[in-house]
Every structure is written in structure tokens, then in C-alpha cells.
Design an enzyme around this catalytic site. Structure first.
Site, PDB file in Angstrom:
ATOM      1  N   HIS A   1      40.475  10.276 103.437  1.00  0.00           N
ATOM      2  CA  HIS A   1      40.280  11.605 102.854  1.00  0.00           C
ATOM      3  C   HIS A   1      38.801  11.975 102.901  1.00  0.00           C
ATOM      4  O   HIS A   1      37.939  11.175 102.525  1.00  0.00           O
ATOM      5  CB  HIS A   1      40.758  11.622 101.395  1.00  0.00           C
ATOM      6  CG  HIS A   1      40.571  12.954 100.731  1.00  0.00           C
ATOM      7  ND1 HIS A   1      41.333  14.057 101.063  1.00  0.00           N
ATOM      8  CD2 HIS A   1      39.690  13.377  99.778  1.00  0.00           C
ATOM      9  CE1 HIS A   1      40.946  15.085 100.340  1.00  0.00           C
ATOM     10  NE2 HIS A   1      39.943  14.720  99.553  1.00  0.00           N
ATOM     11  N   SER A   2      38.505  13.196 103.368  1.00  0.00           N
ATOM     12  CA  SER A   2      37.138  13.708 103.408  1.00  0.00           C
ATOM     13  C   SER A   2      36.258  12.772 104.256  1.00  0.00           C
ATOM     14  O   SER A   2      36.544  12.583 105.433  1.00  0.00           O
ATOM     15  CB  SER A   2      36.615  13.896 101.978  1.00  0.00           C
ATOM     16  OG  SER A   2      35.546  14.800 101.928  1.00  0.00           O
ATOM     17  N   MET A   3      35.213  12.169 103.696  1.00  0.00           N
ATOM     18  CA  MET A   3      34.423  11.195 104.462  1.00  0.00           C
ATOM     19  C   MET A   3      35.322  10.113 105.048  1.00  0.00           C
ATOM     20  O   MET A   3      35.129   9.658 106.184  1.00  0.00           O
ATOM     21  CB  MET A   3      33.358  10.550 103.577  1.00  0.00           C
ATOM     22  CG  MET A   3      32.538   9.471 104.277  1.00  0.00           C
ATOM     23  SD  MET A   3      31.393   8.584 103.181  1.00  0.00           S
ATOM     24  CE  MET A   3      32.513   7.375 102.449  1.00  0.00           C
TER      25      MET A   3
ATOM     26  N   ALA B   1      38.274  10.391 106.148  1.00  0.00           N
ATOM     27  CA  ALA B   1      38.964  10.868 107.348  1.00  0.00           C
ATOM     28  C   ALA B   1      38.109  10.632 108.589  1.00  0.00           C
ATOM     29  O   ALA B   1      38.605  10.230 109.647  1.00  0.00           O
ATOM     30  CB  ALA B   1      39.298  12.351 107.207  1.00  0.00           C
TER      31      ALA B   1
ATOM     32  N   SER C   1      43.004  13.796 105.649  1.00  0.00           N
ATOM     33  CA  SER C   1      43.104  14.931 104.730  1.00  0.00           C
ATOM     34  C   SER C   1      41.726  15.383 104.274  1.00  0.00           C
ATOM     35  O   SER C   1      40.767  14.604 104.256  1.00  0.00           O
ATOM     36  CB  SER C   1      43.967  14.567 103.510  1.00  0.00           C
ATOM     37  OG  SER C   1      43.387  13.514 102.761  1.00  0.00           O
TER      38      SER C   1
END
Length: 249
Positions: A92-94, A96, A119
Site C-alpha cells: 500500500h502506498s510506498m 506498492a 493500493s
């Protein structure tokens, strides 16, 4: 990279002797492996949950935080490559971006990921954050974190805890700011992506570019919520992971 290093990188509490697939979950900036512990009740055979612990947090608090995202991804990939199970990646975020670069490395090692789940992060070709934030003065940086919604609001009431965590969180944001996408062969695995319908930084249009990173299937789902929509939707995300594994089998 020695096989024993897996004990540093991987939270082994949710390992399963019967698992054929391991879902390695990579944290967002300032996050740790413990965030994904709540996902364990939603995980089921043949998949085991393996939260990844990065340097500078949790049991690795005494280690220096990573500075180069690609180098960090290569270290994680080299450790995963020694594992006997089939690889699934979620970030998720970083996380990802880390999962994406881990996938690239594993493909070059001839240990391709079976499915990449991402995500809350625009496609890798899109630079984020738009403006650097890692060197903001303390008060501005804390306000940015509040807006970001990553930490429990009670954390912001404890200055000593904030002072302890701040160098690691700043290092994560600096690592993201310094990352730049490099052209490479496309991944061969399917990619599933999610974003929140109220996340101003990550609209669906910015997520669609993930489809360009694979020669396999791409799916994008939009769920209710802001940047951390996944906290409320973890059961739904895990159902999608298990369904993807069943389809592939």
C-alpha cells in the site's frame, strides 16, 4: 543474503506448514509489519500471511532506515527467492512501489511473482509526492502526517514517541521522493489494484497506468474511503487475494 535473514525481514507468526502461497505485505511510509496482523483472521489456506518488517522499526528499530527504494526491494526479493512457497505481493502506498520493484527483481531471478496486489499509489511512472515533504519543519511535517491519516491520532499526543519515530518516517518519505521509475521488461504476473474514492492524491485515473506494467491481466477496484480505505476493507481485499489464487490454480 543468507537464508537466516528471513527471520529479520518476515513476521513469522502467521506461517502455515500447509501453505503453498505466501502473501508478503509491504508497509506504507512510517508503517511496520504489525499493521497487517489484523489481516491474519481473513487469510485462509492455501495462502499464509507474511508481513514484511523494514529496517528502522519494530524489532529492527536499532537499524538504520533504508535510503534507496530499489536497493531495499532487491534485498527483500533476494530473501523471498530462498522461500519454498509461491510468491504473492501486496503493498500500500510506498509499499506498492516496493512490491513493484520486488516483483521486477524476482522476475530477473527467474522466480516470478504469481500475483501483484497494489493500493493507494499512482502508477510507478507518476512521481509522488508532487513536492518534497521529508525536510518540512517539525510542526508542518506532523500536520502533513495528520492529513495523511497514517498514524492513530493518539500518537500525535505523545511527543517522546513522535521524536522516536520521526527520523524513520522522514527517511521513508525521502526514499519515496528520490525514487524514479526506470524502463524495464513488463511483469508477466496479473496485477490487481485498489484505491479509495475519497483519496485526493490517488484518483482511479492515476491507478490505471498499473495495467501498463504487466503483460498479464489487470483489474482496478474503487472502494469507499480515503487514503487508508484498506483498514476498513481488509476482509474484502483478502477475499480478492484468495479468489485470485483459486482462479490461478
Amino acid at each position: 543474503m543468507h537464508r537466516s535473514d528471513a527471520r529479520l525481514w518476515f513476521d513469522g507468526r502467521f506461517r502455515s506448514a500447509t501453505a503453498t502461497h505466501s502473501l508478503y505485505c509491504l508497509p506504507f511510509a512510517g508503517g511496520s509489519a504489525t499493521y497487517y496482523a489484523d489481516w491474519a483472521p481473513h487469510c485462509a489456506s492455501p495462502v499464509e500471511l507474511v508481513p514484511v518488517q523494514l529496517p528502522g522499526r519494530g524489532g529492527r528499530m536499532t537499524e538504520s532506515s533504508a535510503k534507496d527504494l530499489v536497493q531495499l526491494a532487491e534485498e527483500i526479493a533476494d530473501t523471498i527467492a530462498a522461500e519454498p512457497t509461491r510468491t504473492l505481493l501486496y503493498g500500500h502506498s510506498m509499499g506498492a512501489m516496493l512490491a513493484f520493484e520486488v516483483s521486477r527483481r524476482l522476475q530477473t531471478l527467474n522466480r516470478p511473482v504469481r500475483h501483484l496486489f497494489v493500493s493507494g499509489r499512482p502508477a510507478p511512472t507518476i512521481v509522488r509526492p508532487i513536492a518534497p515533504v521529508s525536510h518540512l519543519p517539525r510542526a508542518e511535517f506532523i500536520q502533513m502526517l495528520r492529513d495523511y491519516g497514517a498514524a492513530d491520532q493518539t500518537v500525535f499526543e505523545h511527543d517522546e514517541l513522535l521524536d522516536l519515530l520521526m527520523p524513520m518516517i522522514r527517511a521513508d518519505f525521502a526514499m519515496i521522493e528520490n525514487y524514479r521509475y526506470q524502463e524495464a521488461p513488463r511483469l508477466s504476473c496479473p496485477i490487481s489494484a485498489w484505491c479509495g474514492d475519497a483519496d485526493p492524491e490517488v484518483p482511479p485515473t492515476a491507478m490505471r497506468g498499473w495495467g501498463d506494467q504487466t503483460s498479464g491481466e489487470f483489474t482496478l477496484s474503487v472502494l469507499r474511503g480515503g487514503h487508508f480505505f484498506l483498514t476498513e476493507h481488509r476482509a474484502e481485499i483478502m477475499r480478492a487475494v484468495l479468489a485470485a489464487v483459486r482462479r490461478a490454480r
